[in-house]
Design a protein around this motif. Structure first.
Motif, short mmCIF file in Angstrom:
data_model
loop_
_atom_site.label_atom_id
_atom_site.label_comp_id
_atom_site.label_asym_id
_atom_site.label_seq_id
_atom_site.Cartn_x
_atom_site.Cartn_y
_atom_site.Cartn_z
N GLY A 190 0.93 -1.20 -0.10
CA GLY A 190 0.01 0.13 0.13
C GLY A 190 0.93 1.27 -0.07
O GLY A 190 0.50 2.43 -0.63
N LEU A 191 2.08 1.28 0.68
CA LEU A 191 2.90 2.41 0.93
C LEU A 191 3.66 2.65 -0.62
O LEU A 191 4.01 3.77 -0.74
CB LEU A 191 3.72 2.28 2.07
N GLU A 192 3.89 1.49 -1.26
CA GLU A 192 5.12 1.71 -2.18
C GLU A 192 4.63 2.95 -3.33
O GLU A 192 5.65 3.66 -3.72
CB GLU A 192 4.99 0.29 -2.97
N PRO A 193 3.40 2.68 -3.83
CA PRO A 193 3.25 3.94 -4.71
C PRO A 193 3.52 5.43 -4.34
O PRO A 193 3.89 6.31 -4.92
CB PRO A 193 1.93 3.82 -5.30
N TYR A 194 3.23 5.60 -3.03
CA TYR A 194 3.28 6.80 -2.57
C TYR A 194 4.82 7.17 -2.09
O TYR A 194 5.21 8.24 -2.18
CB TYR A 194 2.32 6.80 -1.25
N LEU A 195 5.44 6.17 -1.74
CA LEU A 195 6.89 6.46 -1.45
C LEU A 195 7.78 6.68 -2.88
O LEU A 195 8.69 7.36 -2.94
CB LEU A 195 7.47 5.06 -0.69
N ASP A 196 7.48 6.03 -3.82
CA ASP A 196 7.81 6.17 -5.08
C ASP A 196 7.64 7.56 -5.44
O ASP A 196 8.46 8.21 -6.23
CB ASP A 196 7.29 5.18 -6.13
N PHE A 197 6.24 8.02 -5.31
CA PHE A 197 6.20 9.46 -5.55
C PHE A 197 6.86 10.46 -4.77
O PHE A 197 7.39 11.41 -5.43
CB PHE A 197 4.67 9.69 -5.37
N VAL A 198 7.25 9.95 -3.56
CA VAL A 198 7.91 10.97 -2.80
C VAL A 198 9.39 11.05 -3.45
O VAL A 198 10.34 12.07 -3.42
CB VAL A 198 8.06 10.58 -1.29
N ARG A 199 9.98 10.04 -3.79
CA ARG A 199 11.34 9.82 -4.37
C ARG A 199 11.37 10.47 -5.85
O ARG A 199 12.18 11.18 -6.07
CB ARG A 199 11.72 8.41 -4.50
N THR A 200 10.38 10.30 -6.60
CA THR A 200 10.29 11.18 -7.90
C THR A 200 10.32 12.65 -7.48
O THR A 200 10.90 13.29 -8.62
CB THR A 200 9.16 10.62 -8.49
#
Length: 234
Positions: A190-200
């Motif tokens: 569940g967290l993965e897409p949001y953490l990817d967005f933070v990194r991007t």
């Protein structure tokens, strides 16, 4: 005298332990029902990459940290999502359960039963069994009363377009609260897409992240009216 002393001690504690009446109502019921080895802390400040956030309630037991947020009607869902992302990814809590304040007023036993189902080891067995028993009895009673008293062909009422029967059967007064969505939101998947967005994006401010996320979603799904009905199943 012991009862009076206990009441005075509780009053002194609650005056500073909670920020709102719903928090106090839920927190004190939880405090009285904790299993041995479980601690309840209120108004807990945690540091994250996005800055400090305050948790309303934090249950801790060996190997498990459970945050509970009591959300008033003016809480910003999009902003709260990003708070959860940073709190869980920083290891400050294993899960964040969000409870609408209105449910504490209208369905406290259902909130307690829902928490007992997802975190059974946090509570005394007799208490969690009692909460679930009462919540189930309310569901069965409401189902029976709605079937007997309200005709099936009632037209929808209110902006939800629920029939009066459905509005009663599925109201917050009738069932244990379901926290499965919160569990998924705090999982690695569940967290993965949001953490990817933070990194991007390189952003760390929850308000800026919320705005950027909404812009991206509108660009991909401009015909959807609901900004937060995103395809990533948050």
């Amino acid at each position: 005298m012991e009862h009076i002393s206990a009441a005075i001690a509780r009053l002194a504690r609650t005056q500073t332990a909670y920020e709102s009446d719903p928090e106090e109502a839920l927190g004190e019921r939880l405090r009285d029902s904790l299993a041995p080895g479980v601690q309840l802390t209120t108004q807990v400040w945690v540091d994250t990459e996005a800055g400090p956030f305050r948790l309303d309630l934090l249950l801790t037991r060996p190997g498990r940290r459970v945050a509970i947020e009591v959300d008033g009607q003016h809480h910003d869902l999009g902003r709260d999502r990003w708070r959860t992302v940073f709190i869980v990814s920083a290891g400050k809590a294993d899960v964040v359960y969000r409870v609408p304040a209105v449910f504490v007023y209208s369905n406290l036993i259902g909130v307690l039963a829902g928490l007992a189902r997802v975190e059974p080891q946090c509570f005394k067995r007799e208490q969690r069994d009692r909460w679930c028993e009462v919540a189930q009895a309310r569901w069965e009673q409401s189902d029976s009363e709605s079937s007997n008293e309200i005709p099936d062909d009632c037209e929808g009422s209110g902006e939800d377009s629920w029939s009066p029967k459905e509005g009663w059967r599925f109201s917050s007064r009738a069932f244990a609260m379901n926290f499965r969505g919160d569990i998924y939101e705090c999982s690695a998947r569940g967290l993965e897409p949001y953490l990817d967005f933070v990194r991007t994006t390189g952003l760390r401010d929850v308000d800026l992240l919320k705005q950027a996320w909404e812009r991206r979603y509108r660009a991909h799904a401009p015909s959807h009216a609901d900004t937060f009905a995103d395809p990533l199943s948050w």
